[in-house]
Scaffold this motif. Structure first.
Motif, short mmCIF file in Angstrom:
data_model
loop_
_atom_site.label_atom_id
_atom_site.label_comp_id
_atom_site.label_asym_id
_atom_site.label_seq_id
_atom_site.Cartn_x
_atom_site.Cartn_y
_atom_site.Cartn_z
N GLY A 238 -1.87 -0.22 -0.40
CA GLY A 238 -2.05 -0.64 -1.95
C GLY A 238 -2.84 -1.98 -1.86
O GLY A 238 -2.98 -2.60 -3.04
N SER A 239 -3.57 -2.30 -0.64
CA SER A 239 -4.13 -3.75 -0.86
C SER A 239 -5.43 -3.63 -0.55
O SER A 239 -6.05 -2.70 0.35
N ARG A 240 -6.36 -4.62 -1.08
CA ARG A 240 -7.81 -4.62 -0.69
C ARG A 240 -7.85 -5.47 0.63
O ARG A 240 -8.87 -5.37 1.17
N GLN A 241 -6.83 -6.19 0.96
CA GLN A 241 -7.11 -6.85 2.28
C GLN A 241 -6.92 -6.19 3.64
O GLN A 241 -5.77 -5.21 3.50
N PRO A 242 -7.59 -5.93 4.51
CA PRO A 242 -7.45 -5.09 5.51
C PRO A 242 -6.27 -5.27 6.25
O PRO A 242 -5.91 -6.69 6.53
N PRO A 243 -5.26 -4.45 6.82
CA PRO A 243 -4.32 -4.75 7.70
C PRO A 243 -4.69 -5.34 8.96
O PRO A 243 -5.86 -4.74 9.56
N LYS A 244 -3.75 -5.99 9.90
CA LYS A 244 -4.27 -6.41 11.23
C LYS A 244 -2.85 -6.16 11.98
O LYS A 244 -1.87 -6.18 11.45
N PHE A 245 -3.03 -5.65 13.11
CA PHE A 245 -1.98 -5.53 14.22
C PHE A 245 -2.22 -6.42 15.25
O PHE A 245 -3.18 -6.20 16.00
N ILE A 246 -1.48 -7.47 15.48
CA ILE A 246 -1.76 -8.48 16.17
C ILE A 246 -0.92 -8.58 17.46
O ILE A 246 0.29 -8.55 17.41
N VAL A 247 -1.42 -8.72 18.46
CA VAL A 247 -0.69 -8.64 19.77
C VAL A 247 -1.12 -10.17 20.73
O VAL A 247 -2.34 -10.32 20.94
N GLY A 272 6.31 -6.29 -3.97
CA GLY A 272 7.19 -5.06 -4.13
C GLY A 272 6.49 -3.78 -3.99
O GLY A 272 6.93 -2.73 -4.05
N GLY A 273 5.09 -3.84 -4.62
CA GLY A 273 4.56 -2.66 -4.42
C GLY A 273 4.58 -1.90 -5.82
O GLY A 273 5.09 -2.51 -6.81
N ILE A 274 4.59 -0.41 -5.89
CA ILE A 274 4.79 -0.04 -7.28
C ILE A 274 6.25 -0.18 -7.59
O ILE A 274 6.48 -0.46 -8.83
N SER A 275 7.29 -0.42 -6.74
CA SER A 275 8.78 -0.76 -7.01
C SER A 275 8.52 -2.28 -7.43
O SER A 275 9.22 -3.22 -6.50
N ILE A 276 7.68 -2.78 -8.23
CA ILE A 276 7.53 -4.16 -8.44
C ILE A 276 8.46 -5.03 -8.71
O ILE A 276 9.41 -4.58 -9.33
N LEU A 321 1.45 -4.40 -2.35
CA LEU A 321 0.92 -4.86 -3.61
C LEU A 321 1.00 -3.32 -4.55
O LEU A 321 0.71 -2.23 -3.81
N PRO A 322 1.01 -3.42 -5.62
CA PRO A 322 0.92 -1.96 -6.47
C PRO A 322 -0.85 -1.75 -6.83
O PRO A 322 -1.53 -2.65 -6.98
N ASP A 323 -0.98 -0.57 -6.66
CA ASP A 323 -2.55 -0.15 -6.82
C ASP A 323 -2.59 1.20 -6.91
O ASP A 323 -1.42 2.08 -6.82
N GLY A 324 -3.42 1.75 -7.42
CA GLY A 324 -3.77 3.14 -7.61
C GLY A 324 -3.61 3.98 -6.31
O GLY A 324 -3.19 5.19 -6.51
N LEU A 325 -3.83 3.52 -5.36
CA LEU A 325 -3.80 4.06 -3.96
C LEU A 325 -2.45 3.56 -3.13
O LEU A 325 -2.24 4.09 -2.29
#
Ligand code: BES
Ligand code: MN
Ligand code: ZN
Length: 493
Positions: A238-247, A272-276, A321-325
């Motif tokens: 739901g976010s425009r910020q790309p996720p990262k997986f940090i090790v 909260g996402g769609i359950s805002i 975040l809430p978003d269409g996707l």
């Protein structure tokens, strides 16, 4: 702030101010202090004037005391001698910092660090002195345009007797490294969510790695997809910020030594996402990456200390975040472990990103895995803001963490992880649901995580109540870096 250990006679020290503790009985703490009779007499008669109660929080400044070269003396109240303990000691050190900030001084000779406390030897005193000074003087001014320059820096001379010098110097080194880690954790927590994004956290990890010779990997969306982290990716959708997986890998121990693995929740903003979530105080959900920040802070500390150990840090980080996707209630995700999850509430996202990180942790053949997360509001209801919630599938690990919390005064309280609670996660459509109802909400969140941590000794710290303060003094606390560092150090010997 600068700290150095001095062994000269107190009254021979040269600095702008000398700090001394005073009990409510007006007894000056001077066991290790060799002030001349005239200086002692002067201080005693000044105290008799009645302007200082000796209560914790009280203070008095004296000028040009005969027999002492230092031009100002700052007397700091310690409270009742009989009641003096670690907590009062912390409070006294804080009040010293507040008093110093109001004075025109730069270098400070302090005798406060050897106010006798029950917990304590010299090392304890020096450590807690430095950490409390650093904590009390922390200010987040980076984004203020006007009072940036109000920050005051002091040069502290901590006076001990000759035979304690080595112990004190080691304590200084350790606590200064810890304080730097805590400072980083606070600042990352306090940074706004438009600056402190998953990408930003990745860059910070790389910086720490470069400074301290650690191996850092920041995996991007594609690499995360390859690993089949369907649960983590579900939240990130739901976010425009790309996720990262940090090790992060601090591999400075013996090859045969199994690593301690720290896993930190890195939700850089949780709407909260769609359950805002409701709008009030939603800004505080920028702190939802404090688990990640505490892992980075702990790595800074162990890096500074060059600990000869193997420690791995894992940080799944994205926004919620809430978003269409965006993820929807009812969606079913397949986690990296293969277990399927019915999402009944998109606001229970922390466990969804952590479960894949816990599966990823298996590849390190860990000694123990500890996850740290601002996971549930329910934990705040259960334990308030004083103790972090502690869950574990291993009694020894739980005990070790409890006592590390006790020693560092960054306490955690063990909560049950009984089988009885597991059925609250039953789902009609998938292997499990991501929520277990209101009853025991912090416990069922831990139960969810436990299903992904069966292959090793594991503990979970719910820091929703301890990682930051609300209200007037809103800000990140830097917890539980103290606890984690103490735990890691306890495995060194
Ligand atoms: N980040 C929150 C937990 C939180 C809430 C921390 C308030 C500090 C203060 C977490 O992602 C969350 O929203 N949890 C939900 C879970 C619920 C939907 C089962 C909560 O605690 O309300
Ligand atoms: Mn949430
Ligand atoms: Zn959250």
């Amino acid at each position: 702030m600068k700290f150095s250990i001095k062994t000269d006679q107190l009254d021979k020290q040269l600095s702008d101010v000398l700090v001394i503790g005073v009990y409510e009985s007006l007894k000056v703490v001077c066991e290790k202090l060799s002030l001349s009779p005239s200086a002692n007499g002067h201080i005693a008669s000044a105290l008799k004037q009645g302007d200082m109660s000796g209560k914790v929080g009280s203070s008095l400044i004296l000028y040009n005391v005969p027999g002492i070269k230092i031009p100002k003396i700052l007397l700091i109240g310690l409270g009742k001698e009989k009641e003096f303990d670690g907590k009062k000691y912390h409070a006294a050190v804080r009040s010293m910092v507040y008093a110093l900030k109001k004075m025109d001084v730069k270098s400070v000779t302090s005798q406060l660090q050897i106010a006798p406390v029950e917990e304590g030897d010299i090392a304890w005193n020096v450590e807690h002195f430095i950490n409390e000074v650093m904590d009390a003087s922390y200010e987040f001014t980076e984004l203020k345009t006007i009072n940036k320059k109000t920050k005051k820096f002091f040069d502290f001379f901590v006076v001990v007797d000759k035979k304690s010098q080595k112990i004190a110097e080691e304590a200084l080194k350790k606590s200064f490294a810890l304080a730097k880690g805590i400072e980083l954790t606070k600042t990352l927590g306090n940074l706004p969510p438009n600056i402190c994004t998953p990408t930003y956290l990745g860059k910070k990890a790389q910086e720490i790695g470069k400074e301290h010779g650690m191996k850092i990997d920041v995996l991007d969306q594609k690499q995360i997809e390859k690993l089949k982290m369907g649960s983590f990716l579900g939240v990130a959708k739901g976010s425009r910020q790309p996720p990262k997986f940090i090790v992060l890998q601090h591999n400075k121990g013996k090859k045969t030594q199994k690593p301690i693995v720290l896993v930190g929740k890195g939700i850089t903003f949780d709407a909260g996402g769609i359950s805002i979530k409701p709008a009030g105080d939603m800004d505080e959900m920028k702190y939802d990456m404090c688990g990640a920040a505490s892992v980075l802070g702990t790595f800074k500390t162990i890096g500074l200390l060059k600990l000869p150990m193997n420690v791995i840090g894992i940080i799944p980080t994205c926004e919620n975040l809430p978003d269409g996707l965006a993820l929807k209630p009812g969606d079913i995700l397949t986690s990296m472990s293969g277990q399927t999850i019915e999402v009944l509430n998109t606001d229970a996202e922390g466990r969804l990103i952590l479960c894949d990180a816990l599966t990823y942790a298996e590849r390190f053949n860990p000694d123990v895995v500890i996850d740290i997360a601002t996971l549930t509001g329910a934990c705040v209801i259960a334990l308030g803001h004083h103790a972090s919630g502690l869950y574990s599938n291993d009694d020894k690990l739980a005990k070790d963490l409890e006592s590390a919390g006790q020693v560092s005064m960054d306490r955690a309280w063990r909560m049950p992880l009984w089988e009885d609670y597991q059925s609250q996660l039953d789902s009609n459509f998938a292997d499990m649901a991501n929520i277990g109802g209101r009853a025991g909400g912090s416990i069922t969140a831990a139960c969810f995580l436990s299903r992904f941590a069966k292959k090793y000794k594991w503990a979970h710290l719910d820091i929703a109540g301890t990682a930051w303060k609300s209200g007037k003094a809103k800000g990140a606390t830097g917890r539980p870096v103290g606890l984690l560092t103490q735990y890691i150090l306890s495995k060194l010997y």
